[in-house]
Write an enzyme that holds these catalytic residues in place. Structure first.
Site, PDB file in Angstrom:
ATOM      1  N   GLY A  25       0.828  -1.199   0.000  1.00 49.68           N
ATOM      2  CA  GLY A  25       0.000   0.000   0.000  1.00 49.68           C
ATOM      3  C   GLY A  25       0.857   1.241   0.000  1.00 49.68           C
ATOM      4  N   GLY A  27       0.678   5.720   0.892  1.00 48.09           N
ATOM      5  CA  GLY A  27      -0.030   6.872   1.422  1.00 48.09           C
ATOM      6  C   GLY A  27       0.686   8.136   0.992  1.00 48.09           C
ATOM      7  CB  VAL A  32       3.091  -0.457   3.575  1.00 47.05           C
ATOM      8  CG1 VAL A  32       3.244  -1.721   4.419  1.00 47.05           C
ATOM      9  CG2 VAL A  32       2.777   0.743   4.463  1.00 47.05           C
ATOM     10  CE  LYS A  47       3.654   4.571   7.618  1.00 43.88           C
ATOM     11  NZ  LYS A  47       2.655   4.948   8.645  1.00 43.88           N
ATOM     12  CG  ASP A 140      -5.887   8.173   9.252  1.00 44.76           C
ATOM     13  OD1 ASP A 140      -6.983   8.483   8.731  1.00 44.76           O
ATOM     14  OD2 ASP A 140      -4.906   7.786   8.593  1.00 44.76           O
TER      15      ASP A 140
END
Length: 178
Positions: A25, A27, A32, A47, A140
Site C-alpha cells: 500500500g 499513502g 508499505v 513501512k 485516523d
C-alpha cells in the site's frame, strides 16, 4: 512523493536480512512493502518513510510515529513494530505482517455478521482506550488502518484485528488543525 516506489522492490535491507518483495500500500508520506526474512522466510510489513526533501519538522513527525508505536505497541490489538532501520534515504519500520485489512474484507465479503462486528469493535475500543491511557490519540481510524490477522484460518468468523498507522497520531486530546 517524488519517487518511484517500485525501484525499492527486490532491495535487501537490514544488513541483508529483509528483501522487499511487493508493494502492499501507499499513502501521502510512505510506502508499505511486503518483506521476507532471507533466512527464516518469515514475512513482515515494512513501512518506508522517505526522508529526502523533508523539513526538520516533517522528519520529527516521522520519529514521533516511531515513538508512539513503541509506547502503545504491546497491546494485542495494535500492530507490533518489530524494529526500525535508519537508512540514508529512508526510515524503515518493520511491522508484523497481516494478510489484509478490514476495508478489503468488507469489499470482498460485504456486510459482516453482527457478532464479528461486535468483536472487531471491542478490539478497537480496547486498543484506543490503551492509546488514550498513554496520552496518544490516533486520529485516523478507518477500515484501511485496521489489519486482519490470519484471515484464512479464521474465515472471517472470529477476526483478530490490529490497529495500525500512527502517522497522524497526536498527544493533544483535542486537535484544532486538520
Amino acid at each position: 512523493m517524488d519517487f518511484d516506489p517500485t525501484l525499492k522492490l527486490s532491495t535487501v535491507i537490514d544488513q541483508g536480512r529483509l528483501r522487499l518483495l511487493s508493494i502492499l500500500g501507499s499513502g501521502s508520506f510512505a510506502i508499505v512493502y511486503l518483506a521476507e526474512d532471507t533466512e527464516t522466510r518469515k514475512r513482515y510489513a515494512v513501512k518506508c518513510l522517505y526522508k529526502e526533501g523533508l523539513t526538520k519538522e516533517q522528519l520529527s513527525l516521522q520519529r514521533q510515529e516511531i515513538d508512539f508505536m513503541q509506547t502503545v505497541g504491546r497491546h494485542p490489538s495494535i500492530a507490533q513494530m518489530i524494529r526500525t532501520i535508519d537508512d540514508v534515504d529512508c526510515l524503515y519500520l518493520v511491522l508484523e505482517y497481516c494478510a489484509t485489512d478490514l476495508y478489503e474484507v468488507i469489499s470482498d465479503f460485504g456486510p459482516l455478521d453482527p457478532a464479528v462486528v461486535k468483536s472487531i469493535f471491542e478490539q478497537l475500543a480496547s486498543a484506543l482506550l490503551y492509546c488514550h491511557s498513554r496520552g496518544i490519540y490516533h486520529r485516523d481510524i478507518k477500515p484501511e488502518n485496521v489489519l486482519v490477522v490470519d484471515p484464512v484460518r479464521n474465515h472471517y468468523d472470529d477476526m483478530s484485528v490490529r490497529l495500525t498507522d500512527f502517522g497522524l497520531a497526536a498527544t493533544e486530546k483535542y486537535q484544532t488543525d486538520i
